[in-house]
Design a protein around this motif. Structure first.
Motif, PDB file in Angstrom:
ATOM      1  N   PRO A  29       2.204  -4.931   3.533  1.00 45.12           N
ATOM      2  CA  PRO A  29       3.066  -3.824   3.974  1.00 45.12           C
ATOM      3  C   PRO A  29       2.681  -2.483   3.365  1.00 45.12           C
ATOM      4  O   PRO A  29       2.061  -2.423   2.303  1.00 45.12           O
ATOM      5  N   ILE A  30       3.045  -1.425   4.064  1.00 43.94           N
ATOM      6  CA  ILE A  30       2.948  -0.072   3.525  1.00 43.94           C
ATOM      7  C   ILE A  30       4.346   0.327   3.074  1.00 43.94           C
ATOM      8  O   ILE A  30       5.272   0.411   3.878  1.00 43.94           O
ATOM      9  N   SER A  72      -1.030   0.300  12.320  1.00 39.61           N
ATOM     10  CA  SER A  72      -2.357  -0.290  12.493  1.00 39.61           C
ATOM     11  C   SER A  72      -3.004  -0.576  11.150  1.00 39.61           C
ATOM     12  O   SER A  72      -3.620  -1.632  10.950  1.00 39.61           O
ATOM     13  N   ILE A  73      -2.883   0.364  10.221  1.00 35.66           N
ATOM     14  CA  ILE A  73      -3.428   0.146   8.873  1.00 35.66           C
ATOM     15  C   ILE A  73      -2.750  -1.055   8.226  1.00 35.66           C
ATOM     16  O   ILE A  73      -3.404  -1.912   7.614  1.00 35.66           O
ATOM     17  N   GLU A  74      -1.444  -1.129   8.377  1.00 36.54           N
ATOM     18  CA  GLU A  74      -0.668  -2.226   7.806  1.00 36.54           C
ATOM     19  C   GLU A  74      -1.141  -3.574   8.352  1.00 36.54           C
ATOM     20  O   GLU A  74      -1.347  -4.537   7.598  1.00 36.54           O
ATOM     21  N   ASP A 117       7.171  15.446  -1.259  1.00 39.01           N
ATOM     22  CA  ASP A 117       6.653  15.231   0.097  1.00 39.01           C
ATOM     23  C   ASP A 117       6.288  13.759   0.246  1.00 39.01           C
ATOM     24  O   ASP A 117       5.111  13.382   0.358  1.00 39.01           O
ATOM     25  N   THR A 118       7.304  12.920   0.261  1.00 40.46           N
ATOM     26  CA  THR A 118       7.073  11.472   0.165  1.00 40.46           C
ATOM     27  C   THR A 118       8.085  10.709   1.004  1.00 40.46           C
ATOM     28  O   THR A 118       9.271  11.006   0.987  1.00 40.46           O
ATOM     29  N   ILE A 119       7.574   9.701   1.722  1.00 37.00           N
ATOM     30  CA  ILE A 119       8.424   8.778   2.478  1.00 37.00           C
ATOM     31  C   ILE A 119       8.450   7.446   1.733  1.00 37.00           C
ATOM     32  O   ILE A 119       7.392   6.833   1.516  1.00 37.00           O
ATOM     33  N   ILE A 120       9.623   7.004   1.330  1.00 33.20           N
ATOM     34  CA  ILE A 120       9.768   5.704   0.696  1.00 33.20           C
ATOM     35  C   ILE A 120      10.307   4.727   1.742  1.00 33.20           C
ATOM     36  O   ILE A 120      11.463   4.849   2.184  1.00 33.20           O
ATOM     37  N   ILE A 121       9.490   3.787   2.162  1.00 34.18           N
ATOM     38  CA  ILE A 121       9.919   2.751   3.111  1.00 34.18           C
ATOM     39  C   ILE A 121      10.602   1.621   2.352  1.00 34.18           C
ATOM     40  O   ILE A 121      11.659   1.129   2.743  1.00 34.18           O
ATOM     41  N   LYS A 122       9.977   1.209   1.251  1.00 33.14           N
ATOM     42  CA  LYS A 122      10.582   0.237   0.344  1.00 33.14           C
ATOM     43  C   LYS A 122      10.229   0.651  -1.069  1.00 33.14           C
ATOM     44  O   LYS A 122       9.053   0.815  -1.399  1.00 33.14           O
ATOM     45  N   LEU A 134       0.822  -1.203   0.000  1.00 35.69           N
ATOM     46  CA  LEU A 134       0.000   0.000   0.000  1.00 35.69           C
ATOM     47  C   LEU A 134       0.859   1.256   0.000  1.00 35.69           C
ATOM     48  O   LEU A 134       1.992   1.255   0.479  1.00 35.69           O
ATOM     49  N   CYS A 135       0.288   2.319  -0.529  1.00 31.08           N
ATOM     50  CA  CYS A 135       0.802   3.673  -0.354  1.00 31.08           C
ATOM     51  C   CYS A 135      -0.274   4.456   0.381  1.00 31.08           C
ATOM     52  O   CYS A 135      -1.430   4.495  -0.069  1.00 31.08           O
TER      53      CYS A 135
END
Length: 430
Positions: free
Chosen positions: A409-410, A401-403, A421-426, A328-329
């Protein structure tokens, strides 16, 4: 490295897909629109400048990207020409790197007229369409009478087909809806003018895409609308007229399912929808007004105020399942920055029987009320944060919690409208 990814909406559209496509496109070779029409609007903010796209794939704001409008899209040529002109005025030149499927069906003026007339006649029972002629254009496609982009290349054949279909719609417009008829010759001349602009862009896009896949090019498939508006799997009949779920990629482009490496579902941290239809978590209070204003929840195509509600995890799980989502994003996290408390709908309760459902048929949504789980707000600024570790603890807990609820995964979090304005986790391509 993953070569081909799909980016689609998990809700009723307006999730912020355009920004994510735009952000990830810097690493791609092609971006492909595979369904829908100019009823979808993707709003992009680049260096604080807003660009709204309706037909042209979002990735074309990067000069290295080739855009494709594939066979699954229904195209208003006049709107497409205007959009290309708008991009040129903003110094984005796409004519030599935008290809249009010769098999795509056209939206014509009588489609718009019949769409508006039908909605007006339905009154309070209307679907709530955008009035852009999308549904009637898809009807013609299924009925095997549509004018397609490839027809523009033979004026004689085009004229014969157009006269026939205009007669078909004029009979309805005059006898049923007491509306004015159309002159097919005027429509023909307008089509030929538009054809002069796009003639060199008309291609067999299925062949182009399969060749790109063979040559290991990186492709993003860009969805419009959202999964809950899918004609087969959404909140029928309050849906769009195409498949906005994963199957639309295959039929809408002509590439095989084995060629898809990763499917990203885009989800707002709350819910919205435009038009009529069931909406279990819909709000009618101060939070609704707050979300509308803070989240700028007004349609980029219609300008209509969107209905707002808390995140619906029951519907989200449905989207995860039917799309085989990889991850998810989460978008618009910053909209919650000033709220003391946030909620997620984790189940439905039948208002007639009091039975609890963690999944439910969309045919029964009118009878369902949401069961919420409450979370503390963070009351701190997340706007523009680019690293997950810099988020407030309460915001990170909400994301986790959403994850957990979604079961996947998010990988990305959007913390504002600008592409950066973006966070890249993977990263989806890794």
């Amino acid at each position: 490295m993953k070569k081909n990814i799909v980016i689609l909406g998990t809700q009723w559209g307006d999730e912020g897909k355009g920004k994510i496509v735009d952000y990830l496109s810097r690493n791609s070779d092609y971006v492909v629109r595979y369904h829908g029409g100019h009823n979808a609007g993707h709003t992009l903010v680049v260096n604080q400048k807003k660009i709204v796209l309706h037909l042209v794939p979002s990735g074309v704001l990067h000069a290295n990207v080739i855009g494709i409008i594939s066979n699954g899209v229904v195209i208003s040529l006049s709107n497409l020409v205007e959009e290309i002109k708008m991009l040129e005025e903003n110094r984005f030149f796409v004519k030599k790197r935008l290809f249009i499927s010769n098999s795509a069906s056209l939206i014509l003026p009588f489609h718009i007229a019949i769409d508006i007339a039908r909605e007006k006649k339905l009154g309070s029972n209307s679907i709530g369409t955008t009035g852009r002629g999308i549904g009637p254009a898809y009807e013609d496609k299924i009925a095997r009478r549509s004018i397609r982009v490839g027809d523009l290349r033979n004026e004689k054949t085009l004229s014969i087909k157009l006269e026939k279909i205009v007669d078909y719609y004029n009979n309805q417009l005059v006898s049923i809806y007491q509306s004015q008829p159309f002159d097919y010759k005027i429509i023909l001349q307008d089509l030929l003018k538009s054809k002069n602009v796009i003639n060199d862009m008309i291609k067999d896009t299925t062949m182009i895409l399969n060749s790109a896949i063979k040559n290991k090019k990186i492709i993003i498939f860009e969805g419009a609308q959202g999964s809950l508006l899918d004609i087969d799997h959404g909140t029928y009949p309050y849906v769009t007229s195409s498949n906005s779920t994963i199957g639309g990629v295959i039929t809408g482009t002509g590439i095989g399912p084995k060629n898809l490496d990763y499917i990203l579902g885009v989800t707002k941290c709350y819910s919205t929808r435009v038009g009529n239809g069931p909406f279990p978590t819909e709000l009618h209070d101060d939070i609704d007004m707050y979300l509308s204003k803070k989240g700028n929840e007004f349609g980029s195509t219609t300008g209509r105020k969107r209905r707002t509600g808390w995140l619906d995890a029951v519907a989200l799980r449905h989207s995860v399942k039917i799309n085989s989502l990889s991850a998810l994003c989460i978008t618009k996290l910053d909209v919650f920055d000033n709220l003391k408390e946030v909620k997620i709908c984790i189940a439905y309760q039948d208002i007639k029987t009091s039975e609890i459902y963690t999944s439910a048929s969309f045919d029964e949504l009118e009878n369902m009320k949401p069961i919420y789980k409450k979370y503390p707000g963070w009351m701190k600024k997340t706007l523009g944060i680019k690293k997950i570790e810099n988020l407030p603890i309460a915001a990170k807990n909400y994301i986790k919690s959403i994850e957990k609820i979604a079961g996947i995964p998010i990988d990305i979090i959007s913390t504002g409208p600008d592409r950066n304005d973006t966070i890249i986790i993977k990263h989806p391509f890794l």
